[in-house]
Motif scaffolding. Structure first.
Motif: not given
Ligand code: NAD
Length: 244
Positions: A183-190, A197-209, A211-212, A239-241
């Motif tokens: 299993x290859x996870x992406x950004x998982x909250x742990x 921080x999920x507020x970082x819009x830069x991170x969220x832009x890399x995740x099609x779905x 969210x973490x 990985x949310x895509x």
């Protein structure tokens, strides 16, 4: 209901591993947790697993040690009446840094825990699976291993190594009725990602779905692969895509 089976989970005391332990306990597996670190976290996970009426026990063992993993598998065999039918190689660490400045010790420790640790556990459980004429192995990789991640040469290499280890093991053990997947996870909250921080819009832009992921997203994929007799050598992204 998977009655009469034991699952070994490395790093099963907290984070993704804890959620996998709880899910498997709910399915009726006895649970052997192999971990290092916080005893209280491990004791709490054992207690929460036992609430499902199964047997659970935690073992302090550094997965990077060939000898310690050999001993812990032997001890688990003695302690659990039910046969070991599943192994989840989830223990992992990060020691991030730019490659031009990365300490040799940071390279070595990440490869030793993340990649050699999975080898050690498969090495010492394979004979049990072969004797039982079946078994399921799931290794936790990462999208960092599929795509590469700047600042994580050691981690990306270890997680890419997990993909090769998974496929070689799958081919080698398939004739014995044993499956091996990743299993290859992406950004998982742990705790591992507590500094992201999920507020970082830069991170969220890399995740099609957008969210973490949660530990439950990863645990569902692990349980799916552990209960799928006709899937082997697969790498399932959770990985949310990100890496599509
Ligand atoms: P975590 O830090 O919360 O938990 C790690 C677990 O590994 C702990 O239970 C710890 O006891 C165990 N561990 C560490 N070193 C060990 C050693 N030497 N011997 C035995 N056990 C050891 O991490 P997590 O976020 O739950 O990650 C679990 C797995 O998922 C890791 O392999 C990690 O690389 C992978 N992963 C996590 C993410 C994420 O975003 N959190 C993303 C991709 C992959």
């Amino acid at each position: 209901m998977a009655e009469g089976r034991t699952a070994i989970g490395t790093g099963g005391s907290r984070g993704i591993g804890r959620e996998v332990s709880l899910r498997l306990a709910a399915l009726g597996y006895d649970i052997a947790i192999v971990y290092v670190g916080d005893e209280n976290e491990a004791a709490e996970t054992v207690k929460d697993c036992e609430a499902n009426g199964i047997k659970a026990k935690a073992y302090v063992c550094d997965v990077s040690s060939f000898e310690e993993t050999k001993d812990v598998v032997a001890q688990i065999r003695k302690d659990f009446e039910n046969p070991v039918e599943a192994l989840v190689n989830n223990a992992g660490i990060t020691r991030d840094g730019l490659i031009a400045f990365m300490k040799e010790s940071d390279w070595d420790s990440v490869l030793s825990v993340n990649l050699k640790g999975a080898f050690n556990m498969i090495r010492h459980t394979a004979a049990l699976f072969i004797r039982n004429k079946g078994g399921r192995i799931v290794n936790i990789s990462s999208v960092s291993g599929l795509m590469g991640n700047a600042g994580q040469a050691n981690y990306s290499a270890s997680k890419a190594g997990i993909v090769g280890l998974t496929k070689a093991t799958a081919r080698e053990l398939a004739p014995k009725g044993i499956t091996c997947n990743a299993v290859a996870p992406g950004f998982i909250r742990t705790d591992m990602t507590k500094n992201i921080t999920e507020d970082s819009s830069e991170l969220l832009r890399t995740i099609p779905l957008g969210r973490m992921g949660d530990v439950s997203d990863v645990a569902s994929a692990v349980v799916f692969l552990l209960t799928s007799p006709y899937i082997t050598g697969e790498v399932l992204r959770v990985d949310g895509g990100i890496a599509m």
